[in-house]
Design an enzyme around this catalytic site. Structure first.
Site, PDB file in Angstrom:
ATOM      1  N   HIS A  76      34.051  49.186  37.218  1.00  0.00           N
ATOM      2  CA  HIS A  76      34.365  50.617  37.239  1.00  0.00           C
ATOM      3  C   HIS A  76      33.923  51.261  35.923  1.00  0.00           C
ATOM      4  O   HIS A  76      34.009  50.649  34.866  1.00  0.00           O
ATOM      5  CB  HIS A  76      35.876  50.829  37.442  1.00  0.00           C
ATOM      6  N   ARG A  88      53.756  30.181  32.385  1.00  0.00           N
ATOM      7  CA  ARG A  88      54.966  30.828  31.858  1.00  0.00           C
ATOM      8  C   ARG A  88      54.982  32.321  32.168  1.00  0.00           C
ATOM      9  O   ARG A  88      56.010  32.953  32.080  1.00  0.00           O
ATOM     10  CB  ARG A  88      55.123  30.583  30.357  1.00  0.00           C
ATOM     11  N   ASP A 148      35.341  44.128  50.297  1.00  0.00           N
ATOM     12  CA  ASP A 148      35.012  44.849  49.055  1.00  0.00           C
ATOM     13  C   ASP A 148      33.492  45.028  49.012  1.00  0.00           C
ATOM     14  O   ASP A 148      32.859  44.948  47.952  1.00  0.00           O
ATOM     15  CB  ASP A 148      35.481  44.074  47.823  1.00  0.00           C
TER      16      ASP A 148
END
EC number: 3.5.1.25
Lengths: 270, 431
Positions: B155, B244, B295
């Site tokens: 983009h 994590r 896409d």
């Protein structure tokens, strides 16, 4: 009576289906000449008949004969659903040629009488195909039913209700307690009767039906007095019969099997 | 009359000799269609005493719901984000072509663009039913400009925006010019002020998708609680999974999703955007949420070379599409090392290695997904039909062969190679 003994369930279904096919073809049905088939359930027959049908063989009037009272038509356990899913959707029969007793009719006795009239108007049933219960009942004509009974409302035996509970999640209160059924007398008027019996649990009923006398406690025994009866069963169903009876009829299989041979081309309609 | 006149005079078509996708399996059943919808044959038989006017023999093929593509940027030379004289015509052109890929409904997607582009294009792209003219437009998917700088992907940086302080959807209305005909917005939830935006968009019935973002898992979970329900091309343009802090990827197994709701995630299963092993991890973690998207960019359907996507230039090599630049290789992307026999040569020298949309077609994606994940044919088909329909809240009408649904269908062989496409029961493409 002809007693056809085959090894197993699948062979019983296949033999019966071929027999029905041949009968219909020999009858030479057409747009003005309908072959009228009477059917209470009869799962073994249906499974095989669907694979044998050609587009024109089974376009016939089909009488569904026993109907639980009060069950909505589209309940998965209704006779309508059963017949649709196991039979009608595979063949090109027209709905107007299918007559099923309506357990939701407002006036049940009239519904029964109307059904009897429809059978008469159609010229009678050519072939009635059914099974028997472990208590020897034909359609819903349970022990004690009159052997000259007609289409009517019947209260179901506790045994039958319990046997059917499995279709209603085991909840006895949901199982219909009454049913509309063709009578023994009604079936006796069919030109030919074929009864399919499979499994050891039906063996005693078969014994009572063919080796003992005509008795309203085993209503199938009434067909001893019908001129054209055919019993098709598997080995397990013969377990209560005399060895002599079994040997006698097995000895005739080579003749009886001719009834299901494919018909010569000239007789076959497309 | 095969139909009972009191119910309908419309002709009835019966698809015979087929296996239909129903109840998550392929069943040997006929499919009945009337008035563009799937008909219950038992009711027809008993209640209407009806039967079919005509029978279509499917030759034993598989009959499945038509595919739904919720992320499609263009194709065949048309780029939805590049303003042209007639944006509506561009969408219609692509809509017609994608029928060949089994797509019967889609969301034309606009990448990050300046407000002028949105103001020009959006009013011209209307929600409409599909038919012989092309696949149905379900609504526009606005991917950007409220996304993260670090994860902009292809983009254009200069048109990225933030929400500003006012809260609510006003910044969006300003940039987009309105939310009519918009079915989905992709945004980065870590941007300040996103919460009220997500909430209000969801209330307005716009699907909110998280993507092009560096959000951590709790930011993503909060957005889901505000109403977000989709993840734009999982793994791409977001932080990688970390044990994590799983980031957005962690939504697949999060236990903070509100009851009764599900998070769906788009996957570009072209063999390039995601390593098959990663595809399998996602699929196994949350199979019911997987939504196949292409896409696809304007170059889909075109030969290799250089093409424009939004405000950028991209380059095609085989099934790969890269952002073209004039520097030597920048940070390599791991899956550049995917060796694919369809690649003409490995692309090292002349441009960047940032991926830029795909040029795979939807049916290719379905086949590749099935092969890579080892899932069943019904599962692969549902990822391209039922799941996107559920995501958009239209599964009572699309993406399924239940009675009453629109008869948007695809006919295919056992290898899922397409033979024909139908919209509302009418054949719109045949091989």
């Amino acid at each position: 009576m002809k007693l056809i003994i085959l090894e197993q369930y699948d062979q019983v279904s296949e033999w019966a289906a071929k027999y029905v096919r041949n009968k219909i073809l020999l009858f030479n049905p057409g747009p003005e000449r309908y072959f009228t088939l009477g059917l209470p359930t009869g799962k073994p027959l249906l499974e095989q008949t669907t694979s044998y049908h050609t587009s024109s063989v089974i376009k016939r009037i089909c009488y569904g004969d026993d109907r639980a009272v009060g069950l909505p038509r589209d309940h998965p356990e209704s006779y309508h659903s059963f017949m649709w899913n196991n039979f009608f959707k595979y063949i090109d029969i027209r709905a107007e040629n299918v007559h099923i007793l309506d357990g939701n009719a407002a006036d049940l006795p009239s519904e029964c009488q109307a059904f009897e009239k429809k059978i008469q108007d159609a010229g009678g049933i050519e072939l009635f195909v059914g099974g028997i219960g472990p208590d020897g009942h034909i359609a819903f004509n349970e022990p004690g039913s009159s052997l000259v009974s007609r289409t009517r409302v019947k209260t179901l035996a506790m045994d039958t209700i319990q046997a059917n509970a499995r279709f209603f999640d085991g909840d006895l209160s949901k199982v219909p307690t009454m049913a509309l059924t063709v009578g023994v007398g009604t079936v006796m008027e069919a030109k030919e009767v074929m009864i399919l019996i499979t499994g050891g649990h039906k063996a005693f009923a078969l014994y009572k039906a063919i080796e003992e006398g005509v008795n309203h406690m085993w209503t199938v025994s009434a067909f001893q007095q019908h001129p054209q009866t055919l019993f098709v069963c598997d080995e397990d169903a013969t377990l209560e019969l005399r060895v002599k009876t079994v040997k006698y009829f097995k000895g005739m299989m080579h003749v009886h099997n001719k009834l299901v041979d494919p018909l010569p081309g000239s007789l076959k309609k497309n | 009359m095969p139909s009972n006149g009191s119910v309908s005079d419309a002709p009835i078509t019966q698809f015979i000799n087929c296996r239909i996708l129903k109840e998550h399996t392929l069943q040997r059943e006929d499919l009945w269609v009337r008035d563009g919808r799937i008909l219950d044959p038992e009711k027809l038989f008993f209640d209407e005493q009806g039967y079919a006017d005509r029978q279509l023999d499917c030759g034993g093929a598989i009959l499945a719901p038509g595919f739904i593509d919720v992320q499609l940027n263009g194709g065949y030379g048309v780029d939805f984000s590049t303003p042209s004289e007639d944006p509506g015509a561009g969408v219609a052109f692509v809509a017609k072509k994608i029928l060949e890929h089994g797509v019967t409904s889609f969301c034309p997607t606009l990448v990050t663009s300046p407000p002028s582009v949105y103001h020009k294009v959006l009013p011209e792209v209307k929600v409409q039913s599909g038919g012989v003219h092309g696949a149905g437009v379900l609504g526009v998917h606005l991917e950007g400009p409220f996304i993260s700088l670090e994860k902009k992907g292809a983009h254009p940086e200069q048109f990225l925006r933030t929400f500003g302080g006012s809260g609510g959807v006003n910044p969006l209305l300003e940039v987009y010019g309105g939310l009519d005909n918009v079915s989905m917005v992709t945004l980065a939830p870590e941007l300040a002020g996103s919460q009220s935006v997500v909430e209000e968009l969801s209330q307005r019935g716009v699907t909110v998708s998280l993507g092009h973002s560096v959000a951590n898992l709790s930011q993503a979970e909060e957005a889901v609680q505000q109403g977000a329900s989709f993840i734009t091309h999982l793994f791409n343009a977001m932080l990688p999974f970390h044990h994590r802090d799983p980031g957005i990827v962690g939504l697949l197994t999060s236990n903070r999703i509100p009851a009764g709701r599900s998070v769906f995630y788009g996957m570009i299963a072209d063999g390039i955007h995601t390593n098959p092993a990663a595809l399998r991890i996602a699929h196994r973690a949350h199979p019911a949420g997987l939504v196949l998207v292409t896409d696809a960019i304007m170059a889909m359907g075109l030969p290799p070379g250089r093409h424009t996507l939004g405000q950028q230039v991209i380059e095609i090599q085989g099934l790969h599409a890269y952002v073209a630049g004039n520097t030597l290789t920048s940070s390599p992307v791991p899956n550049q090392l995917t060796f694919d026999s369809r690649i003409l040569n490995v692309f090292w020298g002349l441009g960047t290695t940032t991926l830029s949309g795909s040029i795979a077609t939807m049916d290719m994606c379905v086949r590749h997904f099935q092969q890579a994940s080892g899932c069943s044919v019904p599962e692969a088909l549902e990822a391209a039909s039922l799941h996107p329909a559920q995501l958009l809240g239209i599964s009572h009408q699309k993406g399924s062969l239940e009675y009453g649904c629109d008869a948007d269908l695809v006919l295919m062989d056992d290898q899922m190679v397409l033979e024909a496409t139908y919209i509302s029961g009418v054949e719109v493409w045949r091989k």
